[in-house]
Design a protein around this motif. Sequence first.
Motif, mmCIF file in Angstrom:
data_model
loop_
_atom_site.group_PDB
_atom_site.id
_atom_site.type_symbol
_atom_site.label_atom_id
_atom_site.label_comp_id
_atom_site.label_asym_id
_atom_site.label_seq_id
_atom_site.Cartn_x
_atom_site.Cartn_y
_atom_site.Cartn_z
ATOM 1 N N ASP A 171 -4.286 -112.640 -20.030
ATOM 2 C CA ASP A 171 -2.971 -113.530 -19.936
ATOM 3 C C ASP A 171 -2.912 -113.877 -18.384
ATOM 4 O O ASP A 171 -3.639 -113.951 -17.558
ATOM 5 C CB ASP A 171 -1.923 -112.268 -19.559
ATOM 6 C CG ASP A 171 -0.491 -113.468 -19.722
ATOM 7 O OD1 ASP A 171 0.579 -113.008 -20.561
ATOM 8 O OD2 ASP A 171 -0.321 -114.205 -18.540
ATOM 9 N N VAL A 172 -3.005 -115.476 -18.271
ATOM 10 C CA VAL A 172 -3.198 -116.367 -17.380
ATOM 11 C C VAL A 172 -2.406 -115.859 -16.267
ATOM 12 O O VAL A 172 -2.580 -116.045 -15.250
ATOM 13 C CB VAL A 172 -2.725 -117.641 -17.250
ATOM 14 C CG1 VAL A 172 -3.570 -118.373 -18.360
ATOM 15 C CG2 VAL A 172 -1.451 -118.055 -18.051
ATOM 16 N N ASP A 173 -1.634 -115.499 -16.558
ATOM 17 C CA ASP A 173 -0.104 -115.103 -15.473
ATOM 18 C C ASP A 173 -0.672 -113.215 -15.161
ATOM 19 O O ASP A 173 -0.214 -113.313 -14.186
ATOM 20 C CB ASP A 173 0.969 -115.166 -15.691
ATOM 21 C CG ASP A 173 1.790 -116.244 -16.177
ATOM 22 O OD1 ASP A 173 1.228 -117.379 -15.478
ATOM 23 O OD2 ASP A 173 1.851 -116.341 -17.149
ATOM 24 N N ASN A 174 -1.801 -112.950 -15.690
ATOM 25 C CA ASN A 174 -1.449 -110.894 -15.402
ATOM 26 C C ASN A 174 -0.947 -110.852 -15.645
ATOM 27 O O ASN A 174 -0.614 -109.494 -14.532
ATOM 28 C CB ASN A 174 -2.613 -111.294 -14.295
ATOM 29 C CG ASN A 174 -3.599 -112.349 -14.163
ATOM 30 O OD1 ASN A 174 -4.936 -111.189 -15.134
ATOM 31 N ND2 ASN A 174 -4.280 -112.748 -13.674
ATOM 32 N N ASP A 175 0.014 -110.822 -16.186
ATOM 33 C CA ASP A 175 1.321 -109.671 -16.182
ATOM 34 C C ASP A 175 1.470 -109.371 -17.635
ATOM 35 O O ASP A 175 3.288 -108.949 -17.979
ATOM 36 C CB ASP A 175 2.713 -110.791 -15.956
ATOM 37 C CG ASP A 175 3.197 -112.333 -16.676
ATOM 38 O OD1 ASP A 175 2.507 -112.136 -17.279
ATOM 39 O OD2 ASP A 175 4.179 -112.831 -16.863
ATOM 40 N N ILE A 176 1.217 -108.665 -18.725
ATOM 41 C CA ILE A 176 0.807 -108.084 -19.649
ATOM 42 C C ILE A 176 1.693 -107.026 -19.538
ATOM 43 O O ILE A 176 1.496 -105.901 -18.171
ATOM 44 C CB ILE A 176 -0.262 -107.584 -20.071
ATOM 45 C CG1 ILE A 176 -1.233 -109.326 -20.973
ATOM 46 C CG2 ILE A 176 -0.807 -106.815 -21.457
ATOM 47 C CD1 ILE A 176 -2.365 -108.897 -21.404
ATOM 48 N N ALA A 177 3.154 -105.981 -19.793
ATOM 49 C CA ALA A 177 3.074 -105.218 -19.589
ATOM 50 C C ALA A 177 3.368 -104.403 -20.900
ATOM 51 O O ALA A 177 3.630 -103.212 -20.098
ATOM 52 C CB ALA A 177 4.690 -105.161 -19.508
#
Length: 235
Positions: A171-177
């Motif tokens: 993920d480009v936002d580095n926020d995979i939950a």
Amino acid sequence: MKRLIYIFSLCFLMFACSSPSTVEPDPDTLDPEEPSQIERLTVSLQFPHKDGLCNIGADITPTESTVVFEWEASEIAESYSIFVTNLVDGSTIEDETTEDKIGIVLNRATPYSWYVISKRGAVIAESETWKFYNSGPGVQTYAPFPATINSPDMAASVNAGNVNLRWTGSDVDNDIASYDVYLGTNNNPDIHATDVTASELNVSVTSGAIYYWKIVTKDAAGNTSESGVFQFRVL
């Protein structure tokens, strides 16, 4: 007469014993099974960056932009083919070039994957495949990239009992939950496990069945992406 025969024989021996030619081998003679030759032919991707956000490009319209793809040129390649796949609709753009870069018009606010095949004669070598997001106006967060399925491979055969499903999320936002795992014996599998935080899951499977599975990746902002459906056969 004997003297002529002697001179002819001497010239023949000198030619036969001369140094081998240093002329570059014909491209078609490259051995595709020789690792060192394939390594020299394979290119390293440079831009757009792996799992990155591409916000550098010439904007054509609010929905499209030209992205310049770049790679480290091979010293022996004669030409390159680039393949760019839209990860939303699955469509692929293919283009050819003799340079180490090329501009391609893409949809904005859309995830893509890309790779390059370098060619010399009849021999080809394929680069790694990278994913990236082509940025869009006003977008604050981006959905995760579709998960990469690692194992079992598509249409693989596995033994009955337990199978370890493995995948990779990015993920480009580095926020995979978390991830939702869908698994079943029809090609539109039902959900099997929700909010899995690891990137693997051990499941029980029955002999003689074909299983279908996919991964839905979820990020902290509520965005999701689907891997697409994969299948494997149980022996």
